[in-house]
Design a protein around this motif. Structure first.
Motif, mmCIF file in Angstrom:
data_model
loop_
_atom_site.group_PDB
_atom_site.id
_atom_site.type_symbol
_atom_site.label_atom_id
_atom_site.label_comp_id
_atom_site.label_asym_id
_atom_site.label_seq_id
_atom_site.Cartn_x
_atom_site.Cartn_y
_atom_site.Cartn_z
ATOM 1 N N TYR A 1 0.858 -1.168 0.000
ATOM 2 C CA TYR A 1 0.000 0.000 0.000
ATOM 3 C C TYR A 1 0.906 1.233 0.000
ATOM 4 N N ARG A 2 0.329 2.369 -0.346
ATOM 5 C CA ARG A 2 1.108 3.600 -0.278
ATOM 6 C C ARG A 2 0.235 4.747 0.198
ATOM 7 N N GLN A 3 0.886 5.720 0.811
ATOM 8 C CA GLN A 3 0.160 6.884 1.310
ATOM 9 C C GLN A 3 0.968 8.126 1.004
ATOM 10 N N ARG B 1 -4.381 6.206 2.505
ATOM 11 C CA ARG B 1 -3.587 5.056 2.084
ATOM 12 C C ARG B 1 -4.343 4.313 0.995
ATOM 13 N N TYR C 1 3.949 0.881 2.265
ATOM 14 C CA TYR C 1 3.759 -0.034 3.390
ATOM 15 C C TYR C 1 3.607 -1.464 2.887
ATOM 16 N N TRP D 1 0.190 -4.370 8.516
ATOM 17 C CA TRP D 1 1.030 -3.486 7.705
ATOM 18 C C TRP D 1 2.384 -3.279 8.371
ATOM 19 N N GLY E 1 6.588 1.029 7.004
ATOM 20 C CA GLY E 1 6.647 1.918 5.850
ATOM 21 C C GLY E 1 8.053 2.327 5.478
#
Length: 117
Positions: free
Chosen positions: A37-39, A45, A94, A107, A110
């Motif tokens: 995942y990315r934020q 996210r 993440y 998760w 990061g």
């Protein structure tokens, strides 16, 4: 309880490539769907990519054709190869694990990826 060790983030110029890795422990790796995942700053996210233990993959439309997710079941590690990076790919990435038995999601802490000239 999944333990994650993420690595490989950093600063890269637009159009460049980067690979992030996530080594896991404390789990039976083949019982987990893995992913990233990315934020981005100021945003929610979002899913980038996932991969099942048999290698089936799923990508967000925004990364399709540029990112490749893979896993090494023997090393209990998942990778995300990112090519043709754009400034909008800048985010904290993440590592993600979902048990196919309990459906529990976890998760990692990061790793920062910054795409900038």
């Amino acid at each position: 309880q999944v333990q994650f060790v993420e690595s490989g983030g950093g600063l890269v110029q637009p159009g460049g490539s980067l690979r992030v890795s996530c080594a896991t422990s404390g789990i039976i790796f083949s019982f987990y769907v893995m992913g990233w995942y990315r934020q981005a700053p100021g945003k929610q996210r979002e899913l980038a990519a996932t991969i099942t233990s048999t290698g089936n993959t799923n990508y967000a439309d925004s990364v399709k054709g540029r990112f490749t997710i893979s896993r090494d079941n023997a090393k209990r590690t998942v990778y995300l190869q990112m090519n043709s990076l754009k400034p909008e790919d800048t985010a904290v990435y993440y590592c993600y694990a979902k048990s196919i038995v309990t459906m529990l999601e976890s998760w990692g802490q990061g790793t920062q990826v910054t795409v900038s000239s």
